[in-house]
Design a protein around this motif. Structure first.
Motif, short mmCIF file in Angstrom:
data_model
loop_
_atom_site.label_atom_id
_atom_site.label_comp_id
_atom_site.label_asym_id
_atom_site.label_seq_id
_atom_site.Cartn_x
_atom_site.Cartn_y
_atom_site.Cartn_z
N VAL A 1 0.85 -1.19 0.00
CA VAL A 1 0.00 0.00 0.00
C VAL A 1 0.89 1.24 0.00
O VAL A 1 1.80 1.35 0.82
CB VAL A 1 -0.93 0.01 1.24
N PRO A 2 0.66 2.21 -0.90
CA PRO A 2 1.53 3.39 -0.97
C PRO A 2 1.17 4.45 0.06
O PRO A 2 0.02 4.55 0.50
CB PRO A 2 1.27 3.91 -2.40
N LEU A 3 2.18 5.26 0.40
CA LEU A 3 2.00 6.45 1.24
C LEU A 3 2.89 7.55 0.66
O LEU A 3 4.11 7.38 0.56
CB LEU A 3 2.40 6.17 2.69
N TYR B 1 7.20 14.74 4.49
CA TYR B 1 5.99 15.36 5.04
C TYR B 1 4.82 14.40 4.79
O TYR B 1 4.61 13.95 3.66
CB TYR B 1 5.70 16.70 4.35
N VAL B 2 4.08 14.08 5.84
CA VAL B 2 2.88 13.23 5.71
C VAL B 2 1.67 14.10 6.00
O VAL B 2 1.47 14.55 7.14
CB VAL B 2 2.92 12.03 6.66
N SER B 3 0.86 14.33 4.98
CA SER B 3 -0.35 15.11 5.19
C SER B 3 -1.46 14.22 5.72
O SER B 3 -1.43 13.00 5.54
CB SER B 3 -0.80 15.77 3.87
N SER B 4 -2.44 14.82 6.36
CA SER B 4 -3.57 14.04 6.88
C SER B 4 -4.33 13.39 5.73
O SER B 4 -4.83 12.27 5.86
CB SER B 4 -4.50 14.93 7.71
N HIS B 5 -4.40 14.08 4.59
CA HIS B 5 -5.09 13.53 3.43
C HIS B 5 -4.41 12.27 2.92
O HIS B 5 -5.06 11.24 2.68
CB HIS B 5 -5.14 14.57 2.31
N LYS C 1 -5.71 8.23 2.94
CA LYS C 1 -5.73 7.37 1.75
C LYS C 1 -5.03 6.04 2.02
O LYS C 1 -5.51 4.98 1.63
CB LYS C 1 -5.06 8.08 0.58
N THR C 2 -3.89 6.12 2.70
CA THR C 2 -3.15 4.90 2.99
C THR C 2 -3.91 4.01 3.96
O THR C 2 -3.97 2.79 3.79
CB THR C 2 -1.76 5.25 3.55
N THR D 1 19.45 12.23 6.87
CA THR D 1 18.23 12.27 7.67
C THR D 1 17.02 12.52 6.77
O THR D 1 17.14 13.00 5.65
CB THR D 1 18.29 13.39 8.73
N SER D 2 15.85 12.20 7.31
CA SER D 2 14.61 12.46 6.58
C SER D 2 13.80 13.56 7.24
O SER D 2 13.12 14.33 6.57
CB SER D 2 13.76 11.20 6.49
N ASP D 3 13.86 13.63 8.57
CA ASP D 3 13.16 14.66 9.33
C ASP D 3 11.71 14.79 8.86
O ASP D 3 11.23 15.88 8.55
CB ASP D 3 13.90 16.00 9.19
N THR D 4 11.02 13.66 8.80
CA THR D 4 9.67 13.63 8.22
C THR D 4 8.65 14.23 9.18
O THR D 4 8.41 13.70 10.27
CB THR D 4 9.27 12.19 7.86
N ARG D 5 8.06 15.32 8.75
CA ARG D 5 7.06 15.99 9.58
C ARG D 5 5.80 15.14 9.65
O ARG D 5 5.32 14.63 8.64
CB ARG D 5 6.75 17.37 9.00
N HIS D 6 5.30 14.93 10.85
CA HIS D 6 4.15 14.06 11.15
C HIS D 6 4.47 12.59 10.91
O HIS D 6 3.56 11.75 10.91
CB HIS D 6 2.90 14.45 10.34
N GLY D 7 5.76 12.27 10.72
CA GLY D 7 6.15 10.89 10.49
C GLY D 7 5.87 9.96 11.66
O GLY D 7 5.27 8.89 11.46
#
Length: 256
Positions: free
Chosen positions: A108-110, A125-129, A133-134, A163-169
């Motif tokens: 499943v993609p994200l 960055y992971v958006s709520s949208h 979907k994921t 680093t990735s420093d993914t926001r909301h990760g």
């Protein structure tokens, strides 16, 4: 047994041609059930780079899913980046963010890339949208499937050189664990890893693939072979060079 070849960060335009040919030959000889490409197919999102990447992916002749990496968005052409960031993706659109259903396994993609943010654009960055979907994709997976989520940026830092420093990760990682995913497959940092986090008593592995580009860091060019059988799986690190293939060490960390 289901076998996935998890590859990332090929960076056509700066690809290691020998490593790319090596991977292609292995796919043709060993016929994995699918190839999961977790982003940065290109170096600068140029048409010629997408052409080369598409031709390579088509020659693999197995099911392929491709995630969008930050290098797959235009960097210098701001008009295209903001208004038509995916214009050149039509070349490989049938493979982009393609869910895969295999016997007992679902991919499943994200999406973790974003066209603009008030910081380094390369970071995740992971958006709520996109998370919703994921999660819907996980819920729609066939009953009893082991669900692997594929994205470009590690959702939690893996103590690699980059680093990735993914926001909301971390929040997304916790939501994926609660939804029943067994692993998150990522790229971006160009070094492999396999880390187990526990979220509310649920273990979830974050697995990173290396690179097949000239832009190596601590490890030579490599990819991961994921072997799934009898409700469990392991990750075999396959390196381009004199070193032998090995089972990627699994690191356990404290619960989130």
């Amino acid at each position: 047994m289901i076998r996935l070849f998890h590859v990332s960060d090929v960076h056509f335009g700066r690809e290691n041609r020998a490593a790319v040919a090596w991977f292609e030959a292995l796919v043709k000889a060993e016929r994995p059930d699918a190839v999961v490409m977790t982003g940065d197919l290109t170096m600068r999102a140029r048409s010629a780079e997408f052409d080369a990447g598409l031709a390579w992916l088509q020659r693999l002749d197995v099911p392929v899913t491709v995630e969008v990496g930050n290098h797959d968005l235009p960097l210098w052409n701001l008009f295209r980046r903001f208004l038509r960031p995916y214009h050149r993706y039509h070349k490989i659109e049938r493979m982009i963010e393609r869910p895969l259903d295999l016997p007992g396994v679902a991919i499943v993609p994200l999406v973790t890339t974003v066209r603009f943010q008030f910081r380094n654009w390369s970071k995740g960055y992971v958006s709520s949208h996109q998370l919703r979907k994921t999660l819907k994709g996980i819920a729609a997976a066939p009953a009893g499937s082991q669900v692997f989520v594929a994205c470009h940026h590690p959702l939690i830092e893996a103590e690699t050189q980059a680093t990735s420093d993914t926001r909301h990760g971390p929040q997304a990682f916790a939501a994926l664990a609660e939804a029943g995913a067994v692993a998150v497959l990522t790229g971006h940092v160009h070094d492999p890893f396999d880390i187990v986090h526990e979220v509310s008593g649920r273990p979830l592995r974050m697995i990173g693939a290396g690179t097949l580009s000239e832009r190596t860091r601590e490890m030579p060019p490599s990819f991961n072979e994921i072997r799934i059988a009898d409700g469990a799986f392991d990750v075999k690190l396959r390196t381009f060079g004199p070193g032998p293939d090995t089972i990627l060490p699994r690191e356990h960390v404290e619960a989130l």
